[in-house]
Design an enzyme around this catalytic site. Structure first.
Site, short mmCIF file in Angstrom:
data_model
loop_
_atom_site.label_atom_id
_atom_site.label_comp_id
_atom_site.label_asym_id
_atom_site.label_seq_id
_atom_site.Cartn_x
_atom_site.Cartn_y
_atom_site.Cartn_z
N CYS A 110 0.84 -1.19 0.00
CA CYS A 110 0.00 0.00 0.00
C CYS A 110 0.89 1.26 0.00
O CYS A 110 1.79 1.37 -0.81
CB CYS A 110 -0.97 -0.04 1.18
SG CYS A 110 -2.31 1.17 1.10
N ASP A 153 -7.76 -3.51 -7.94
CA ASP A 153 -7.46 -2.52 -6.92
C ASP A 153 -7.96 -1.15 -7.37
O ASP A 153 -7.40 -0.57 -8.32
CB ASP A 153 -5.96 -2.48 -6.67
CG ASP A 153 -5.54 -1.51 -5.57
OD1 ASP A 153 -6.40 -0.76 -5.08
OD2 ASP A 153 -4.34 -1.52 -5.21
N HIS A 197 -7.14 -4.64 -3.60
CA HIS A 197 -6.19 -3.95 -2.75
C HIS A 197 -6.05 -4.71 -1.43
O HIS A 197 -7.03 -5.20 -0.88
CB HIS A 197 -6.68 -2.53 -2.48
CG HIS A 197 -5.67 -1.67 -1.78
ND1 HIS A 197 -4.54 -1.21 -2.42
CD2 HIS A 197 -5.61 -1.21 -0.51
CE1 HIS A 197 -3.82 -0.49 -1.56
NE2 HIS A 197 -4.44 -0.48 -0.40
#
Length: 244
Positions: free
Chosen positions: A125, A183, A214
């Protein structure tokens, strides 16, 4: 490998930064991997990922990425309040402070007897972005960036012209870029933009897109994909063994 773990507080230009260190218990010198977390800091899933990496013969160092903005030891929950606080921290800390954090960790680790002087970076991330960013440091030989946010959009604070996308050409290490095609934080156009920039700047990189959402690596929550996670762990370990 059997592991040992301990925490240290490293001095940075913006204050003390607590880091957790995971490394083989046996004597010896090992390559060091700086592992950058999500916005939630050093959660249990982040610790488990660090242990998996360390168990394959690496010293893994996990910093509190927003140490300037929280009391030492802060871990945010995977809930709306934690997400709101983590996102606020993400947009409050300039990239230049992450750069100095990386330099401080490398400086500290270089003095430790268990470090062989070879450094890599990995993250998920925003941590994927920070691993990409860490690759601007010439001591980082390899970086693994998992669904790295905010590179394509230039949404993190920094001095003009110092954003990570613009500075891609300064990366001299070898990158492993892994993305989830489902994502929403890094859509197809964003991934294509980064891919083309890496090509245009002649960066050494490997690129993988998987059918994942994600945070598919995080082993808590309904987006976790264990099979994809195992594949990505193997790719990351192979990349570090090859380059470090």
């Amino acid at each position: 490998m059997i592991l040992q773990e301990h925490a240290v507080q490293i001095s940075t230009p913006t204050g003390l930064m607590r880091c957790e260190i995971f490394r083989p218990k046996e004597d010896g010198q090992f390559p060091c991997v700086i592992f950058y977390s999500e916005i939630f800091q050093i959660t249990a899933p982040i610790q488990r990922t660090a242990r998996i990496l360390a168990g394959h013969g690496f010293c893994v160092v996990v910093p509190e990425v927003f140490h300037e903005l929280n009391p030492i030891g802060t871990v945010l929950a995977y809930d709306e309040a934690g997400k709101d606080k983590g996102n606020a921290d993400k947009f409050a800390k300039p990239l230049e402070q992450h750069d100095s954090d990386t330099a401080a960790m490398i400086s500290y680790l270089s003095t430790q007897t268990y470090c062989n002087g070879s450094f890599g970076a990995m993250g998920v991330c925003i941590g994927g972005h920070l691993a990409y960013r860490a690759a601007l440091n010439n001591r980082i030989k390899a970086a693994v960036c998992l669904y790295a946010t905010d590179i394509h959009s230039d949404t993190l604070p920094c001095n003009h012209g110092n954003d990570s996308f613009t500075r891609t050409g300064d990366i001299k290490s070898s990158l492993l870029m892994i993305w989830g095609k489902q994502d929403p934080h890094v859509p197809t156009a964003g991934r294509q933009k980064i891919y083309q920039q890496l090509i245009d700047k002649n960066v050494d990189f490997e690129w993988h897109e998987v059918n994942g959402q994600h945070a598919f690596m995080r082993d808590e929550g309904d987006r976790y994909d264990p099979e994809l996670a195992l594949r990505c762990y193997r790719m990351a370990i192979d990349h570090f063994r090859n380059k470090l």
